[in-house]
Design an enzyme around this catalytic site. Sequence first.
Site, PDB file in Angstrom:
ATOM      1  N   CYS A   1       0.825  -1.206   0.000  1.00 59.61           N
ATOM      2  CA  CYS A   1       0.000   0.000   0.000  1.00 59.61           C
ATOM      3  C   CYS A   1       0.865   1.265   0.000  1.00 59.61           C
ATOM      4  CB  CYS A   1      -0.950   0.071   1.182  1.00 59.61           C
ATOM      5  SG  CYS A   1      -2.177  -1.225   1.183  1.00 59.61           S
TER       6      CYS A   1
ATOM      7  N   ARG B   1       6.836  -1.188  -3.467  1.00 63.95           N
ATOM      8  CA  ARG B   1       6.363  -1.743  -2.201  1.00 63.95           C
ATOM      9  C   ARG B   1       5.416  -2.923  -2.393  1.00 63.95           C
ATOM     10  NH1 ARG B   1       6.818   1.685   2.024  1.00 63.95           N
ATOM     11  NH2 ARG B   1       4.953   0.808   2.949  1.00 63.95           N
TER      12      ARG B   1
ATOM     13  N   TRP C   1      -2.830  -2.906  -1.649  1.00 70.61           N
ATOM     14  CA  TRP C   1      -2.550  -4.350  -1.572  1.00 70.61           C
ATOM     15  C   TRP C   1      -3.764  -4.948  -0.881  1.00 70.61           C
ATOM     16  CZ3 TRP C   1       1.715  -7.730  -2.432  1.00 70.61           C
ATOM     17  CH2 TRP C   1       1.618  -8.955  -1.800  1.00 70.61           C
TER      18      TRP C   1
ATOM     19  N   ASN D   1      -3.794   3.326   4.533  1.00 68.86           N
ATOM     20  CA  ASN D   1      -2.930   2.153   4.692  1.00 68.86           C
ATOM     21  C   ASN D   1      -3.188   1.566   6.070  1.00 68.86           C
ATOM     22  OD1 ASN D   1      -1.769   2.777   2.286  1.00 68.86           O
ATOM     23  ND2 ASN D   1       0.250   3.306   3.114  1.00 68.86           N
ATOM     24  N   GLY D   2      -3.015   0.251   6.192  1.00 73.78           N
ATOM     25  CA  GLY D   2      -3.199  -0.392   7.489  1.00 73.78           C
ATOM     26  C   GLY D   2      -4.483  -1.204   7.501  1.00 73.78           C
TER      27      GLY D   2
ATOM     28  N   GLU E   1      19.489 -18.342   3.223  1.00 76.66           N
ATOM     29  CA  GLU E   1      19.295 -17.090   2.498  1.00 76.66           C
ATOM     30  C   GLU E   1      19.409 -17.335   0.987  1.00 76.66           C
ATOM     31  OE1 GLU E   1      18.152 -14.199   2.690  1.00 76.66           O
ATOM     32  OE2 GLU E   1      19.097 -13.216   0.974  1.00 76.66           O
TER      33      GLU E   1
ATOM     34  N   LYS F   1      16.468 -16.495  -1.687  1.00 81.46           N
ATOM     35  CA  LYS F   1      16.676 -15.605  -2.832  1.00 81.46           C
ATOM     36  C   LYS F   1      16.208 -16.284  -4.113  1.00 81.46           C
ATOM     37  CE  LYS F   1      17.396 -12.395  -1.860  1.00 81.46           C
ATOM     38  NZ  LYS F   1      17.580 -11.818  -0.594  1.00 81.46           N
TER      39      LYS F   1
ATOM     40  N   GLU G   1      12.297 -16.742  -4.236  1.00 81.58           N
ATOM     41  CA  GLU G   1      11.454 -15.538  -4.329  1.00 81.58           C
ATOM     42  C   GLU G   1      11.514 -14.885  -5.696  1.00 81.58           C
ATOM     43  OE1 GLU G   1      12.220 -12.306  -1.521  1.00 81.58           O
ATOM     44  OE2 GLU G   1      14.331 -12.801  -1.476  1.00 81.58           O
TER      45      GLU G   1
ATOM     46  N   HIS H   1      19.247 -37.844   6.799  1.00 82.11           N
ATOM     47  CA  HIS H   1      18.099 -38.245   7.617  1.00 82.11           C
ATOM     48  C   HIS H   1      16.778 -38.047   6.866  1.00 82.11           C
ATOM     49  CE1 HIS H   1      20.709 -38.880  11.004  1.00 82.11           C
ATOM     50  NE2 HIS H   1      21.192 -37.647  10.888  1.00 82.11           N
TER      51      HIS H   1
ATOM     52  N   LYS I   1       7.488  -5.602  -0.901  1.00 83.54           N
ATOM     53  CA  LYS I   1       8.740  -5.192  -0.263  1.00 83.54           C
ATOM     54  C   LYS I   1       8.536  -4.964   1.233  1.00 83.54           C
ATOM     55  CE  LYS I   1      13.029  -3.776  -0.220  1.00 83.54           C
ATOM     56  NZ  LYS I   1      14.004  -4.900  -0.124  1.00 83.54           N
TER      57      LYS I   1
END
Length: 609
Positions: A2, A27, A75, A101-102, A484, A488, A491, A507, A604
């Site tokens: 948003c 974002r 969003w 927003n929110g 990480e 990466k 995503e 295992h 983001k």
Amino acid sequence: MCGIVGYIGSRVATPVLVEGLHRLEYRGYDSAGVAVLRRGRITVTKAAGRVRDLRERLAESAPSPATVGIAHTRWATHGEPSDRNAHPHLDAEGRIAVVHNGIIENAEQLRAKLVADGVELVSETDTEALAHLIAAELATAPSLEDAVRAALRGVEGTYGLVVLDRTRPDELVVARNGSPIVLGVGDGEMFVASDVAALVHHTQRVVFLDDGELATVSAGAYRTSTLDSRRTSKEPTTVDLVADDYELGGHSDFMRKEMYEQPEAIARALRGRLDERFATAHLGGLGLDPMALRAVKRVKFLGCGSAYYAGQMGATLVEELARIPADAEPASEFRYRNPVVDPDALYVAISQSGETLDTLAAVQELRRKGGLVIGAVNVVGSAIARECGSGVFLHAGPEVSVASTKALTNMTVSFAMLALLLGRVRDLSAAAGQRIVTGLRALPERVDEILAGESEVERIAKRFAHARHMFFLGRVRGWPVAREGAQKLKEISYVHAEAYQSAELKHGPLALIDAEMPSVVIVPEDELLAKNIGTIEQIRARGGPVIAVTNADLPDGLADEVIRVPRGEPELDPILLTVPLQLLAYHTATALGRDIDKPRNLAKSVTVE
Ligand code: G6P
């Protein structure tokens, strides 16, 4: 997630607003809209999809010369992404327009009450309820600000909002509680946004609202107050960000730009913080003197996504250099499991954006229980930075690409300094401290060397880009690196990638190894080298291809491909070993034709649960 933009001044508002939305695209959002006010009439234009869809919709009618307006990228939370649910939302009379927003937590009750009172709701959103509530308050309130204040009294949840009233073309009212709102002070014009990215090409003079604060903004002035009507006094601060920070500057995408900014970003994070004389680090923002640092018996890192993996690297560094127990936990898990807060622990809340709701909530829970919490945050003035009050700023510069690169690197660099500092007030010798200081100073150059090897990583990425699944394996220092790396890859390329501790392979997951399942094995030159070589042999014996990422000299032919990383101080290896995995993910995603900076379904800044 948003984005909000508002403008009031003498320029034609629509292009300013739409350009601002474009700057907030990074974002993450799924619809956009704009409302402008002229001659007592509010005109709203909305479109599901991208800002370019909104531009096309706007081009279908004559451009409005209005000089005041509000705009939003949404969003979806309450209701699907659609033209109807996109903001701005109006009250029944079309008098009030709101962008928000929110999340309003009591939206269902508010909406039900409005319906019972005979209001016809046209969207499924929580925001529309706000427009109706504010309009109702205007019947008795002396000002728009008072009406907004009165309406917000009955609202539970988080908001950053901007309100436009068709009878008051010379003001906007904004309010903040949990979702950022910043005012941009221009020359005879004012901007409003949820993120400075939308403002910095107009002005660097900004005012960050605090939670529970409102402002009335006109072209030449602003005044701020609290929800309970107390005046507040806010001077503008100057942000040292410029429009170029948000431009591609010749790069094909932001992820690539930001990967290449890493050497400079690391140098910025280190500047003025390393002390050769005492072989330690200065982190003045922590607000902890040596006695307080010595009193820390445990360190816990909290974050989400890549920030959590950076925290895991930080925990390893703290245990190695300071010999105090340390671990990392996803902030979301921490906040929901009624954590036992250790009075002797130092909690570190990690966030690039400083807005991630789960991390913010974890900080609030900690503070409520009397825990000692500091922030490791990139965005100055953000909610988490403010809530923590002290900490270490990451100084990575704005990060636009959804996939974190330079911010993650600077998180780990900052944790190396924190670990050094905690170590040096304990038993880490001056000689060992000096070794780390020297290793940190060398990092920018080492990262440059890794980036110079990009074409080789590109070749390897192309060779394996057809794979539908990949393993990422590592032990101890290499384990968070593997996690990480897998993050990466998944995503941005949408290739299924799973990280495992190397020794756990046998295992269960070993059953999945075959010629179609490549493994990326992280092999630092450390005391576990022989074990890691053993892991590679086990995989290859079962026909699995191996890409080794290493700073060690591996036997010839051990792995199918080797990505070489320069040697540094062993404790700092995770920082360097992470960089080629960014390139690997990047080139896999490029080979598969993915949208690098805006991967599907991701945002983001994750400001909702
Ligand atoms: C989102 C982003 C991730 C990021 C995470 C935490 O999921 O897509 O890249 O690591 O949020 O963000 P933060 O701003 O708190 O570091």
